[in-house]
Design an enzyme around this catalytic site. Structure first.
Site, mmCIF file in Angstrom:
data_model
loop_
_atom_site.group_PDB
_atom_site.id
_atom_site.type_symbol
_atom_site.label_atom_id
_atom_site.label_comp_id
_atom_site.label_asym_id
_atom_site.label_seq_id
_atom_site.Cartn_x
_atom_site.Cartn_y
_atom_site.Cartn_z
ATOM 1 N N ASP A 99 -53.010 -64.440 46.050
ATOM 2 C CA ASP A 99 -54.334 -64.701 45.486
ATOM 3 C C ASP A 99 -55.395 -64.491 46.556
ATOM 4 O OD1 ASP A 99 -53.265 -65.213 43.052
ATOM 5 O OD2 ASP A 99 -53.748 -67.355 43.000
ATOM 6 N N ASP A 101 -58.012 -66.149 47.228
ATOM 7 C CA ASP A 101 -58.727 -67.323 47.771
ATOM 8 C C ASP A 101 -57.849 -68.242 48.610
ATOM 9 O OD1 ASP A 101 -57.164 -68.227 45.709
ATOM 10 O OD2 ASP A 101 -58.817 -68.908 44.437
ATOM 11 N N TRP A 161 -56.380 -67.708 31.978
ATOM 12 C CA TRP A 161 -55.833 -68.529 33.059
ATOM 13 C C TRP A 161 -54.572 -69.291 32.602
ATOM 14 C CZ3 TRP A 161 -54.729 -73.613 33.866
ATOM 15 C CH2 TRP A 161 -54.549 -74.013 35.201
ATOM 16 N N GLU A 164 -48.628 -67.460 33.519
ATOM 17 C CA GLU A 164 -47.887 -66.304 34.059
ATOM 18 C C GLU A 164 -47.062 -66.696 35.281
ATOM 19 O OE1 GLU A 164 -50.976 -66.913 34.926
ATOM 20 O OE2 GLU A 164 -50.839 -66.662 37.088
ATOM 21 N N ASP A 165 -47.554 -67.649 36.074
ATOM 22 C CA ASP A 165 -46.800 -68.053 37.265
ATOM 23 C C ASP A 165 -45.594 -68.914 36.884
ATOM 24 O OD1 ASP A 165 -48.551 -70.035 36.434
ATOM 25 O OD2 ASP A 165 -49.291 -70.532 38.427
ATOM 26 N N MET A 191 -57.699 -73.431 50.050
ATOM 27 C CA MET A 191 -58.102 -72.607 48.912
ATOM 28 C C MET A 191 -59.635 -72.585 48.903
ATOM 29 S SD MET A 191 -57.552 -73.103 44.843
ATOM 30 C CE MET A 191 -55.831 -72.723 44.689
ATOM 31 N N HIS A 194 -64.008 -72.541 44.242
ATOM 32 C CA HIS A 194 -64.644 -71.655 43.258
ATOM 33 C C HIS A 194 -64.598 -72.332 41.899
ATOM 34 C CE1 HIS A 194 -60.807 -70.519 41.312
ATOM 35 N NE2 HIS A 194 -60.297 -70.701 42.511
HETATM 36 N N1 UDH Z 1 -58.813 -63.658 40.093
HETATM 37 C C1 UDH Z 1 -59.899 -62.848 40.405
HETATM 38 N N2 UDH Z 1 -60.963 -62.806 39.572
HETATM 39 C C2 UDH Z 1 -61.025 -63.516 38.414
HETATM 40 C C3 UDH Z 1 -59.929 -64.365 38.122
HETATM 41 C C4 UDH Z 1 -58.856 -64.425 38.975
HETATM 42 O O1 UDH Z 1 -59.897 -62.162 41.422
HETATM 43 O O2 UDH Z 1 -62.025 -63.402 37.682
HETATM 44 C C5 UDH Z 1 -57.596 -63.603 40.941
HETATM 45 C C6 UDH Z 1 -57.806 -64.106 42.345
HETATM 46 O O3 UDH Z 1 -56.923 -63.480 43.223
HETATM 47 C C7 UDH Z 1 -57.478 -65.576 42.186
HETATM 48 C C8 UDH Z 1 -56.263 -65.481 41.263
HETATM 49 O O4 UDH Z 1 -56.577 -64.424 40.392
HETATM 50 O O5 UDH Z 1 -57.207 -66.207 43.402
HETATM 51 C C9 UDH Z 1 -55.932 -66.764 40.517
HETATM 52 O O6 UDH Z 1 -57.054 -67.198 39.728
HETATM 53 P P1 UDH Z 1 -57.756 -68.587 40.006
HETATM 54 O O7 UDH Z 1 -58.240 -68.596 41.424
HETATM 55 O O8 UDH Z 1 -58.767 -68.848 38.951
HETATM 56 O O9 UDH Z 1 -56.591 -69.628 39.882
HETATM 57 P P2 UDH Z 1 -56.662 -71.115 40.385
HETATM 58 O O10 UDH Z 1 -57.508 -71.255 41.583
HETATM 59 O O11 UDH Z 1 -55.147 -71.347 40.780
HETATM 60 O O12 UDH Z 1 -57.026 -71.987 39.256
HETATM 61 C C10 UDH Z 1 -54.693 -72.605 41.005
HETATM 62 C C11 UDH Z 1 -53.308 -72.666 40.507
HETATM 63 C C12 UDH Z 1 -52.874 -74.048 40.098
HETATM 64 C C13 UDH Z 1 -52.438 -74.180 38.664
HETATM 65 C C14 UDH Z 1 -51.434 -73.188 38.195
HETATM 66 C C15 UDH Z 1 -51.211 -73.182 36.710
HETATM 67 N N3 UDH Z 1 -50.001 -72.543 36.370
#
Ligand code: UDH
Length: 249
Positions: A99, A101, A161, A164-165, A191, A194
């Site tokens: 990812d 971030d 969102w 998939e993981d 992290m 965002h």
């Molecule tokens: N991403 C983008 N742009 C977007 C959406 C997602 O670049 O508009 C990519 C990016 O690499 C990001 C990754 O997809 O880091 C994951 O999306 P996210 O950052 O929204 O996910 P989140 O921070 O992940 O919410 C935390 C995971 C914990 C819960 C897992 C649920 N199965």
């Protein structure tokens, strides 16, 4: 943080590949970043990953896999695209799906693949440096080529969102692998803060889709993905691939 500042900081890096100066690394790694509209995060990530991987003497090629608008974001499908496109250029020993971030914090956290798929992003600041839940397998994971082919990659049907993981973890376990995790004291990440991205709203049907993982594993995934490559740009720090996914669900 932008491309110019990266170029000033790391003048030796060319053609998206980081290589140790004085030896040949045991593994050649593809770092695959699913991406859309997070340009500042991408540059913060690279600003941290390049020195981190240099200290580990890693041979890494960076791929940014950008999903074109306007379709809802699909992280799993982008990881499949990243694998297939990287694999066309070179059969890498190790594919790390990362990812944009997540900033690794401990130099003892070695970026390489092993006999089982690897979960890197174990302990993140957002979750008080613990797993968000026991079965979490997101954020940053590593597969050998054989492992990713064996599990038929990720599912392509999780748009938005979540889910998939969790399915990826099921696919790994269904094929008899175990998950290799580094200790929480080592697998630490910041992290970047965002808010939820536009076009990546929580998928309300993710649990229902997850219930059919076993039935879909052989017939839906890496072997069935349909996508169109809109552009491929080779830059100093990454190979930037823009793709449109074909939504068939
Ligand atoms: N991403 C983008 N742009 C977007 C959406 C997602 O670049 O508009 C990519 C990016 O690499 C990001 C990754 O997809 O880091 C994951 O999306 P996210 O950052 O929204 O996910 P989140 O921070 O992940 O919410 C935390 C995971 C914990 C819960 C897992 C649920 N199965």
């Amino acid at each position: 943080m932008d491309a110019k500042r990266l170029a000033l900081a790391f003048p030796d890096m060319k053609a998206a590949r980081l290589k140790p100066r004085d030896c040949v690394a045991r593994q050649r790694i593809a770092i695959i970043i699913p991406y859309r509209n997070r340009y500042p995060h991408l540059h913060i990530l690279l600003h941290n990953l390049i020195p981190f991987l240099t200290r580990q003497q890693v041979d890494a090629t960076f791929f940014v896999i950008e999903q074109a608008m306007p379709e809802t974001f699909n992280r799993g499908a982008l990881l499949n695209v990243g694998f297939l496109e990287a694999d066309k250029m070179h059969q890498f020993d190790c594919y790390i799906f990362h990812d944009v971030d997540l900033i690794p914090l401990n130099d003892r956290h070695l970026y390489r693949c092993g006999d089982d798929p690897k979960h890197f992003a174990v302990a993140m600041n957002k979750y008080k440096f613990k797993l968000p839940y026991k079965d979490y397998f997101g954020g940053a994971v590593g597969f050998s080529r054989r492992q990713f082919l064996d599990i038929n990659g990720c599912s392509n049907v999780f748009f938005g969102w979540g889910g998939e993981d969790d399915e990826l973890k099921e696919r790994v376990l269904n094929k008899g692998y175990t998950i290799n995790r580094s200790p929480v004291a080592i697998a630490r990440y910041d992290m970047i803060k965002h808010s939820r991205d536009k076009g990546n709203e929580a998928n309300p049907v993710r649990k229902r889709i997850l219930s059919s993982t076993k039935a879909r594993q052989e017939v839906e995934g890496l072997n069935t993905i349909i996508y169109k490559v809109n552009s491929v740009k080779l830059e100093n720090f990454y190979i930037w691939i823009n793709v449109t996914l074909n939504r068939t669900d």
